[in-house]
Scaffold this motif. Structure first.
Motif, PDB file in Angstrom:
ATOM      1  N   VAL A  48      12.990  -1.561   8.810  1.00  8.91           N
ATOM      2  CA  VAL A  48      12.062  -0.630   8.179  1.00  8.91           C
ATOM      3  C   VAL A  48      10.681  -0.887   8.769  1.00  8.91           C
ATOM      4  O   VAL A  48      10.264  -2.033   8.890  1.00  8.91           O
ATOM      5  CB  VAL A  48      12.025  -0.835   6.650  1.00  8.91           C
ATOM      6  N   MET A  49      10.001   0.186   9.165  1.00 10.69           N
ATOM      7  CA  MET A  49       8.634   0.077   9.653  1.00 10.69           C
ATOM      8  C   MET A  49       7.761   0.971   8.798  1.00 10.69           C
ATOM      9  O   MET A  49       8.106   2.121   8.533  1.00 10.69           O
ATOM     10  CB  MET A  49       8.514   0.539  11.106  1.00 10.69           C
ATOM     11  N   ILE A  50       6.637   0.431   8.353  1.00 13.06           N
ATOM     12  CA  ILE A  50       5.655   1.220   7.614  1.00 13.06           C
ATOM     13  C   ILE A  50       4.321   1.040   8.317  1.00 13.06           C
ATOM     14  O   ILE A  50       3.932  -0.086   8.640  1.00 13.06           O
ATOM     15  CB  ILE A  50       5.558   0.787   6.141  1.00 13.06           C
ATOM     16  N   GLN A  51       3.653   2.164   8.565  1.00 10.16           N
ATOM     17  CA  GLN A  51       2.344   2.079   9.211  1.00 10.16           C
ATOM     18  C   GLN A  51       1.394   3.096   8.608  1.00 10.16           C
ATOM     19  O   GLN A  51       1.808   4.139   8.115  1.00 10.16           O
ATOM     20  CB  GLN A  51       2.439   2.296  10.714  1.00 10.16           C
ATOM     21  N   ALA A  52       0.136   2.743   8.634  1.00  6.89           N
ATOM     22  CA  ALA A  52      -0.903   3.661   8.174  1.00  6.89           C
ATOM     23  C   ALA A  52      -1.016   4.800   9.171  1.00  6.89           C
ATOM     24  O   ALA A  52      -0.948   4.585  10.384  1.00  6.89           O
ATOM     25  CB  ALA A  52      -2.231   2.924   8.046  1.00  6.89           C
ATOM     26  N   ASN A  53      -1.178   6.001   8.676  1.00  8.72           N
ATOM     27  CA  ASN A  53      -1.314   7.154   9.564  1.00  8.72           C
ATOM     28  C   ASN A  53      -2.563   7.052  10.429  1.00  8.72           C
ATOM     29  O   ASN A  53      -2.630   7.661  11.489  1.00  8.72           O
ATOM     30  CB  ASN A  53      -1.321   8.450   8.767  1.00  8.72           C
ATOM     31  N   LEU A  54      -3.535   6.280  10.012  1.00  2.00           N
ATOM     32  CA  LEU A  54      -4.753   6.099  10.796  1.00  2.00           C
ATOM     33  C   LEU A  54      -4.495   5.395  12.117  1.00  2.00           C
ATOM     34  O   LEU A  54      -5.337   5.423  13.009  1.00  2.00           O
ATOM     35  CB  LEU A  54      -5.791   5.305  10.003  1.00  2.00           C
ATOM     36  N   LEU A  55      -3.330   4.759  12.269  1.00  2.00           N
ATOM     37  CA  LEU A  55      -3.012   4.075  13.520  1.00  2.00           C
ATOM     38  C   LEU A  55      -2.761   5.056  14.654  1.00  2.00           C
ATOM     39  O   LEU A  55      -2.588   4.648  15.788  1.00  2.00           O
ATOM     40  CB  LEU A  55      -1.784   3.175  13.367  1.00  2.00           C
ATOM     41  N   ALA A  56      -2.785   6.316  14.349  1.00  2.00           N
ATOM     42  CA  ALA A  56      -2.555   7.331  15.374  1.00  2.00           C
ATOM     43  C   ALA A  56      -3.764   7.509  16.287  1.00  2.00           C
ATOM     44  O   ALA A  56      -3.777   8.382  17.134  1.00  2.00           O
ATOM     45  CB  ALA A  56      -2.191   8.661  14.722  1.00  2.00           C
ATOM     46  N   ILE A  57      -4.789   6.659  16.133  1.00  4.66           N
ATOM     47  CA  ILE A  57      -5.955   6.780  17.006  1.00  4.66           C
ATOM     48  C   ILE A  57      -5.562   6.405  18.426  1.00  4.66           C
ATOM     49  O   ILE A  57      -4.629   5.647  18.652  1.00  4.66           O
ATOM     50  CB  ILE A  57      -7.141   5.899  16.553  1.00  4.66           C
ATOM     51  N   SER A  58      -6.275   6.917  19.361  1.00  6.06           N
ATOM     52  CA  SER A  58      -5.999   6.630  20.760  1.00  6.06           C
ATOM     53  C   SER A  58      -6.646   5.310  21.150  1.00  6.06           C
ATOM     54  O   SER A  58      -7.838   5.103  20.936  1.00  6.06           O
ATOM     55  CB  SER A  58      -6.544   7.761  21.638  1.00  6.06           C
ATOM     56  N   ILE A  59      -5.859   4.445  21.759  1.00 10.09           N
ATOM     57  CA  ILE A  59      -6.385   3.154  22.214  1.00 10.09           C
ATOM     58  C   ILE A  59      -7.423   3.375  23.317  1.00 10.09           C
ATOM     59  O   ILE A  59      -8.329   2.577  23.515  1.00 10.09           O
ATOM     60  CB  ILE A  59      -5.236   2.251  22.708  1.00 10.09           C
TER      61      ILE A  59
ATOM     62  N   GLU B 199      23.061   4.798  15.402  1.00 10.87           N
ATOM     63  CA  GLU B 199      21.855   4.519  16.189  1.00 10.87           C
ATOM     64  C   GLU B 199      20.756   5.528  15.886  1.00 10.87           C
ATOM     65  O   GLU B 199      19.751   5.573  16.578  1.00 10.87           O
ATOM     66  CB  GLU B 199      22.191   4.536  17.676  1.00 10.87           C
ATOM     67  N   GLN B 200      20.937   6.306  14.833  1.00 13.88           N
ATOM     68  CA  GLN B 200      19.962   7.307  14.464  1.00 13.88           C
ATOM     69  C   GLN B 200      18.753   6.655  13.799  1.00 13.88           C
ATOM     70  O   GLN B 200      18.804   5.518  13.348  1.00 13.88           O
ATOM     71  CB  GLN B 200      20.568   8.326  13.503  1.00 13.88           C
ATOM     72  N   GLN B 201      17.666   7.419  13.742  1.00 15.22           N
ATOM     73  CA  GLN B 201      16.459   6.975  13.066  1.00 15.22           C
ATOM     74  C   GLN B 201      16.023   8.052  12.084  1.00 15.22           C
ATOM     75  O   GLN B 201      16.395   9.211  12.220  1.00 15.22           O
ATOM     76  CB  GLN B 201      15.345   6.700  14.070  1.00 15.22           C
ATOM     77  N   TRP B 202      15.230   7.655  11.115  1.00 13.38           N
ATOM     78  CA  TRP B 202      14.701   8.574  10.111  1.00 13.38           C
ATOM     79  C   TRP B 202      13.249   8.218   9.887  1.00 13.38           C
ATOM     80  O   TRP B 202      12.865   7.053   9.945  1.00 13.38           O
ATOM     81  CB  TRP B 202      15.491   8.420   8.809  1.00 13.38           C
TER      82      TRP B 202
ATOM     83  N   HIS C 287       0.838  -1.210   0.000  1.00 16.79           N
ATOM     84  CA  HIS C 287       0.000   0.000   0.000  1.00 16.79           C
ATOM     85  C   HIS C 287       0.868   1.254   0.000  1.00 16.79           C
ATOM     86  O   HIS C 287       0.544   2.243  -0.666  1.00 16.79           O
ATOM     87  CB  HIS C 287      -0.933   0.015   1.203  1.00 16.79           C
ATOM     88  N   TRP C 288       1.975   1.229   0.757  1.00 14.39           N
ATOM     89  CA  TRP C 288       2.884   2.377   0.796  1.00 14.39           C
ATOM     90  C   TRP C 288       3.441   2.660  -0.603  1.00 14.39           C
ATOM     91  O   TRP C 288       3.436   3.805  -1.057  1.00 14.39           O
ATOM     92  CB  TRP C 288       4.027   2.122   1.784  1.00 14.39           C
TER      93      TRP C 288
ATOM     94  N   THR D 225       3.322   6.280   6.970  1.00  8.27           N
ATOM     95  CA  THR D 225       4.590   6.753   7.507  1.00  8.27           C
ATOM     96  C   THR D 225       5.600   5.627   7.393  1.00  8.27           C
ATOM     97  O   THR D 225       5.299   4.477   7.699  1.00  8.27           O
ATOM     98  CB  THR D 225       4.434   7.160   8.988  1.00  8.27           C
ATOM     99  N   ILE D 226       6.812   5.976   6.939  1.00 13.61           N
ATOM    100  CA  ILE D 226       7.910   5.013   6.888  1.00 13.61           C
ATOM    101  C   ILE D 226       8.972   5.477   7.881  1.00 13.61           C
ATOM    102  O   ILE D 226       9.269   6.676   7.963  1.00 13.61           O
ATOM    103  CB  ILE D 226       8.495   4.867   5.469  1.00 13.61           C
ATOM    104  N   ALA D 227       9.497   4.547   8.648  1.00 12.95           N
ATOM    105  CA  ALA D 227      10.537   4.855   9.627  1.00 12.95           C
ATOM    106  C   ALA D 227      11.680   3.863   9.445  1.00 12.95           C
ATOM    107  O   ALA D 227      11.453   2.668   9.257  1.00 12.95           O
ATOM    108  CB  ALA D 227       9.983   4.788  11.039  1.00 12.95           C
ATOM    109  N   LEU D 228      12.898   4.374   9.484  1.00 11.25           N
ATOM    110  CA  LEU D 228      14.089   3.541   9.342  1.00 11.25           C
ATOM    111  C   LEU D 228      14.924   3.630  10.602  1.00 11.25           C
ATOM    112  O   LEU D 228      15.097   4.719  11.169  1.00 11.25           O
ATOM    113  CB  LEU D 228      14.955   4.020   8.167  1.00 11.25           C
ATOM    114  N   SER D 229      15.448   2.500  11.029  1.00 10.81           N
ATOM    115  CA  SER D 229      16.476   2.472  12.064  1.00 10.81           C
ATOM    116  C   SER D 229      17.692   1.837  11.412  1.00 10.81           C
ATOM    117  O   SER D 229      17.721   1.669  10.193  1.00 10.81           O
ATOM    118  CB  SER D 229      15.998   1.676  13.282  1.00 10.81           C
ATOM    119  N   ASP D 230      18.668   1.439  12.174  1.00 11.23           N
ATOM    120  CA  ASP D 230      19.902   0.906  11.610  1.00 11.23           C
ATOM    121  C   ASP D 230      19.686  -0.347  10.771  1.00 11.23           C
ATOM    122  O   ASP D 230      20.368  -0.567   9.788  1.00 11.23           O
ATOM    123  CB  ASP D 230      20.903   0.609  12.734  1.00 11.23           C
ATOM    124  N   ASP D 231      18.715  -1.176  11.123  1.00  9.20           N
ATOM    125  CA  ASP D 231      18.566  -2.438  10.417  1.00  9.20           C
ATOM    126  C   ASP D 231      17.120  -2.844  10.139  1.00  9.20           C
ATOM    127  O   ASP D 231      16.855  -3.956   9.711  1.00  9.20           O
ATOM    128  CB  ASP D 231      19.240  -3.561  11.198  1.00  9.20           C
TER     129      ASP D 231
END
Length: 118
Positions: free
Chosen positions: A72-83, A53-56, A26-27, A64-70
């Protein structure tokens, strides 16, 4: 992580991913098709991060895509809902909205995607 590339009726490349990695497809279909230069940004960020040890992170219109050293995380922005908003006994299903994968697998997918697009 299995994937397949197809072209839709308009000639756009569509990425179809295996279960647990659907959000990566989807991304590509939403964010990368809208801004192909985004892949260059991600590759450049990954090169910069390697061995640190940086992140992007890049927040797009839908994902949203997020990278760390090793990883990759991709998540739908809709996951920002409050539990806290969920009723007692309810849980939020996020299997199709959140995925993690290693750098090697992700950038093999990026290379295959670019080759298919040519």
């Amino acid at each position: 992580m299995d994937y397949q590339f197809v072209k839709d009726i308009e000639g756009n490349v569509r990425v179809q991913m295996s279960m647990d990695h659907e959000v990566i497809g989807h991304w590509f279909n939403e964010e990368v098709n809208a801004d192909p230069a985004l892949l260059d940004q991600v590759v450049k960020a990954a090169t910069t991060l390697k061995g640190t040890e940086q992140q992007w992170q890049h927040t797009g219109r839908e994902y949203t895509i997020a990278l760390s050293d090793d990883e990759v995380m991709i998540q739908a922005n809709l996951l920002a809902i409050s539990i806290d908003e969920l009723d007692e006994g309810m849980s939020y299903y996020d299997q199709e909205s959140l995925a993690f994968c290693g750098f090697e697998d992700f950038f093999a997918l990026v290379a295959a995607y670019r080759q298919f697009c040519r």
